[in-house]
Design a protein around this motif. Structure first.
Motif, mmCIF file in Angstrom:
data_model
loop_
_atom_site.group_PDB
_atom_site.id
_atom_site.type_symbol
_atom_site.label_atom_id
_atom_site.label_comp_id
_atom_site.label_asym_id
_atom_site.label_seq_id
_atom_site.Cartn_x
_atom_site.Cartn_y
_atom_site.Cartn_z
ATOM 1 N N GLY A 421 0.709 -1.174 -0.110
ATOM 2 C CA GLY A 421 0.102 -0.092 -0.206
ATOM 3 C C GLY A 421 0.908 1.216 -0.102
ATOM 4 O O GLY A 421 1.974 1.291 -0.663
ATOM 5 N N CYS A 468 -2.551 -7.366 -5.582
ATOM 6 C CA CYS A 468 -1.270 -7.890 -4.911
ATOM 7 C C CYS A 468 -1.681 -8.428 -3.630
ATOM 8 O O CYS A 468 -1.444 -9.407 -2.938
ATOM 9 C CB CYS A 468 -0.119 -6.808 -4.671
ATOM 10 N N GLY A 469 -2.863 -7.595 -2.898
ATOM 11 C CA GLY A 469 -3.186 -8.395 -1.608
ATOM 12 C C GLY A 469 -4.254 -9.557 -1.781
ATOM 13 O O GLY A 469 -4.756 -9.882 -0.888
HETATM 14 S S1 SF4 Z 1 -2.485 -3.816 -4.830
HETATM 15 FE FE1 SF4 Z 1 -0.524 -3.744 -5.664
HETATM 16 S S2 SF4 Z 1 -0.355 -2.040 -7.020
HETATM 17 FE FE2 SF4 Z 1 -2.188 -1.964 -5.667
HETATM 18 S S3 SF4 Z 1 -1.311 -0.812 -3.798
HETATM 19 FE FE3 SF4 Z 1 -1.076 -2.910 -3.494
HETATM 20 S S4 SF4 Z 1 0.972 -3.333 -3.929
HETATM 21 FE FE4 SF4 Z 1 0.402 -1.677 -4.938
#
Ligand code: SF4
Lengths: 602, 268
Positions: A421, A468-469
């Motif tokens: 994040g 990514c999460g």
């Molecule tokens: S989902 Fe991936 S691209 Fe989006 S904030 Fe999290 S780490 Fe960054």
């Protein structure tokens, strides 16, 4: 001030079998950074070069990088953990971050120091090469492969062989987009339908002899748009593994979209073409690959069994009573192995963060307690120690307590995932990282980890619509965005319900937007609704599954019924009435969205 | 015995120190706390706790202090501690500042010396007071006023030796971050020369510039960096000995890394 960097490596450690590193890449990287700084290397090429070597840009600055170290198949050795600990203190912020794909990341590294990290990694055989960029990312394997009671055979050697075959392989240096392999042990513990290539070990009997092979799933993936993968064929024999992989990669390389960044993962190709057509293409291509090898191509699968050796006991403390919290930890953090007398234990880290001291402690614990002498990274920013003698468990638990790694609930819903994040990602809209920590603290305080109804559910949070999460496969998933009341902005999450990644893989369905500071009350409310309406042997996951599929007959029949109940909770107050509402977690200034150029910091 | 030569050799290796101790040709200073010293220390070492030195570091008093532990202009001095060389560096730098050039750091820490099973005891040596002359070396000292104007110059590099998180949170504008941890190797307080050279070169820290180091409060971590630089021949270096603590107290301008909640990444 400690002197952990002067610590001597112990000689009784199990040493890594494979050297993934190349020293000359460190020198080459240092040289290229200099050329780039002198303006002799254009920014675009440099970015590509940097990503190919596993270094991302960092939020709002070109002066720092994040180095993503690959841990192929998740196998990590004590001396490697100690080296990473040392590097984190020397070149990063004294802590490291576990990703969801068995990588470990060092953040806020000065770009000019990245080559020094590479150099340090070569001392323990690790690399960050191809951890980012349009190539094959870290090859994952289930942390339970080799010990899972439900597996047909251990897929770890195949995962390692695949990683080895493709690392630095010219055919994958410039794919249309990143490409991911996941190996697993069984249906339950894997994530094989949510990835470009997912593999589950299978055995079939042919003329009385048993033959090893895989169920291969293609074209799945999580992202701004997510898809569930398709099974290629009934059974893919082990000798076809490499040809199948090569065939898929050749098709993707040839036909994948290289222009539209948002649609160039392989799942879009599969989707646009239609599964049957794609499937035929793969089977044909595989025949060609097999028939036209320039040299005999096969995977070097190392079948030498791991040496299982009981660590020498330093002192005998049996007879001591187990420390407080042991039973809870035992229940929520350990699984029995198929090898009788042994357990695998999981360590949950708040949003994947681990300090330099804890990394050193982890190395010692592996030496002292794991009879295989190495650790295994998991899928949820965690790490497992396997082959722990059952009667050593109380002693291990006390040691974990001493170093702050004994948090319970590792295998339950109370261990949420949060991507990095706004703590470092250029694309982030919210501090998903911190939110995940806040949720974990709250749920553990409420002892939800001990609640059997909740243990097979999951909470996963991404800081933006990228995944990514992995929010799409969570029972309760969130991705970040901005909300607004008048001119005042606040961190706001889109919540989805009912995602899962097992044999019944499906993506979560959108429910409603929840302001960051209301996420915890909303989760608690959902649990309350479940408790009121559940059938006797329901879990939260099975109940939500029925609701999202409209098969529920209690008063909550659908997602929109849940939404109705939650709506009053998410109404934004005015800034005057509740100024805290307008601050994201971990932030003391007013919320605003600010993003930089994406490099897809998965 | 090695001393500070033009080639910038600033540490003494374990074997040389042992033979110098046998020859009685060295004054060994233990910069740790008195309690630790009393337990055991390198044989023949005298105790000069850094806190004692810092309680009043006016040149006059320091001179007296060094006289009282038997150091004159000709004495060869080796300093050690158990804090990766940071305390020892600050003591050594102070000696240099009053004009003593024959001073070096033990290449390793006391813990390591002891774990190697080398000579140590709890005897407190009898010391004869000596007479050192005062020959101040202002060229190795940076004051806040000096720093304020110097940092605007193109040929000055300012190095912050605190941990990276502290740096991101707040630092002197224009500084580069080089955490003190970076300077050590596995078992030595300073990296081997070639390693150190490469590290500095990568960061653009070269002989064409004047270098100023600083850290959190009293110039220990940055003292170590002073010697790290010296070890690769970068001796046009000054220590901002009052460091960031004074800078902030004087309410001079500071800078920080904006738009990121990076501190959340450090596991508490
Ligand atoms: S989902 Fe991936 S691209 Fe989006 S904030 Fe999290 S780490 Fe960054």
């Amino acid at each position: 001030m400690t002197i952990s960097n002067l610590k001597q490596s112990r000689s009784d450690s199990v040493k890594p079998k494979i050297n993934w590193s190349r020293l000359e890449e460190a020198d080459n990287f240092a040289k290229t950074v200099k050329l780039f700084r002198q303006g002799k290397y254009d920014a675009d090429s440099f970015r590509r070069f940097r990503l190919q070597h596993g270094a991302y840009g960092t939020r709002m600055t070109g002066d720092y990088a994040m180095v993503r170290i690959k841990i192929p198949a998740g196998e990590i050795y004590p001396n490697q953990l100690e080296k990473i600990s040392q590097l984190s203190e020397q070149f990063s912020i004294g802590s490291a971050h576990f990703s969801t794909r068995e990588n470990i990341q060092l953040h806020w590294v000065v770009l000019e120091d990245v080559s020094e990290i590479f150099r340090g990694l070569t001392e323990v055989g690790l690399t960050s090469r191809e951890a980012c960029g349009n190539t094959i990312r870290n090859v994952m394997c289930s942390p339970l492969s080799g010990v899972c009671p439900d597996e047909k055979f251990d897929s770890t050697p195949y995962a390692l062989a695949t990683a080895r075959f493709f690392l630095r392989n010219p055919m994958v240096q410039n794919l249309p987009r990143k490409f991911k392999f996941n190996f697993t042990c069984c249906e339950k513990h894997g994530m094989v339908r949510m990835v470009d290539v997912g593999l589950i070990p299978q055995i079939r009997e042919v003329d009385g002899t048993s033959q090893r092979g895989f169920k291969v799933f293609l074209g799945g993936g999580l992202g701004n748009k997510s898809f569930v993968g398709y099974q290629l064929e009934e059974f893919t024999p082990e000798e076809d593994l490499v040809y199948t992989s090569m065939a898929v990669l050749r098709i993707f390389d040839r036909l994948g979209d290289r222009k539209n960044m948002a649609r160039n993962r392989m799942r879009y190709l599969v989707n646009d073409m239609g599964w049957e057509k794609f499937q035929n293409l793969v089977l044909k291509e595989r025949a060609i690959v097999r028939a036209t090898q320039s040299v005999i191509t096969k995977l070097e699968v190392d079948h030498t069994p791991n040496e299982i050796k009981r660590p020498i006991r330093i002192s005998d403390e049996s007879g001591e009573s187990a420390p407080e919290g042991y039973a809870r930890w035992l229940k929520t953090n350990t699984v029995k192995q198929k090898q009788s007398g042994y357990s695998s234990i999981f360590i949950t880290l708040e949003a994947g963060d681990i300090t330099a001291n804890q990394l050193n402690a982890l190395a010692d614990l592996i030496r002292d307690f794991s009879a295989e002498g190495k650790g295994r990274f998991g899928f949820v920013q965690n790490v497992a120690l396997r082959y722990v003698y059952d009667d050593d468990l109380p002693r291990l638990y006390s040691k974990l307590l001493e170093v702050g790694l004994a948090k319970s609930g590792a295998l339950t819903m109370t261990a949420p995932i949060g991507c990095s994040g706004t703590t470092s990602c250029n694309l982030a809209l919210t501090n998903s990282h911190r939110l995940s920590k806040e949720i974990q603290r709250k749920l553990l305080e409420l002892k939800f980890d001990e609640d059997d109804d909740l243990c097979d559910s999951s909470i996963k949070i991404s800081g933006c619509p990228n995944s990514c999460g992995q929010h799409g496969i969570a029972t309760i998933g969130f991705f970040g965005g901005g909300g607004r009341l008048g001119k005042d902005m606040y961190a706001n999450y889109q919540m989805s319900l009912g995602g899962r990644s097992d044999g019944d893989t499906m993506l979560g369905q959108t429910c409603l937007r929840v302001p960051a500071k209301r996420v915890i009350p909303v989760i608690l409310k959902i649990i309350e609704l479940f408790k009121q309406n559940k059938k006797s042997n329901d879990t939260l996951q099975s109940w939500i599954h029925r609701v999202v599929n409209n098969n529920e007959d209690s008063e909550i029949k659908s997602i929109s019924d849940i939404k109705k109940v939650l709506e009053p909770l998410v109404v934004p107050p005015t800034k005057e009435a509740d100024p805290d509402f307008y601050l994201d977690y971990g932030n003391d200034t007013s919320y605003h969205t600010k993003t930089g150029k994406g490099e897809c910091a998965a | 015995m090695c001393c500070l030569t033009e080639s910038g050799k600033v540490t003494t290796d374990v074997d040389s120190l042992r033979s110098d101790i046998r020859d009685k040709s060295v004054r060994v200073i233990d910069a740790r706390r008195e309690e630790d010293y009393k337990q055991d220390h390198i044989s023949t070492a005298v105790n000069l706790p850094l806190a004692n030195l810092l309680s009043d570091d006016s040149p006059e008093r320091i001179l007296k202090l060094f006289n009282s532990i038997g150091i004159d202009n000709e004495t060869s001095v080796v300093v050690y501690d158990d804090t990766f060389g940071a305390l020892a560096s600050r003591v050594a730098w102070t000696l240099e500042y009053i004009g003593h050039s024959d001073v070096s750091l033990l290449e390793t820490t006391y813990s390591n010396w002891k774990s190697l099973g080398l000579e140590n005891d709890s005897n407190v040596p009898e010391i004869q007071s000596k007479d050192h002359s005062m020959n101040l070396q202002p060229n190795i000292l940076a004051t806040s006023d000096y720093l304020e104007s110097a940092k605007e110059r193109d040929d000055v590099i300012l190095i912050d030796n605190r941990e990276r998180l502290n740096f991101l949170e707040q630092h002197i504008p224009g500084a580069i971050s080089l955490p003190y941890r970076t300077l050590a190797s596995q078992d030595k307080i300073l990296r081997p020369k070639e390693d150190m050279k490469r590290l500095f070169e990568n960061r653009g820290v070269t002989g064409n510039s004047e270098i100023i180091t600083y850290c959190g409060s009293v110039g220990t971590l940055s003292g170590l960096a002073y010697y790290a630089l010296k070890s690769v021949g970068l001796s046009n270096t000054k220590l901002y000995v009052r460091s960031f603590k004074e800078w902030k107290n004087l309410q001079k301008p500071t800078a920080k890394q904006e738009d990121a909640t990076y501190w959340d990444l450090s596991a508490e």
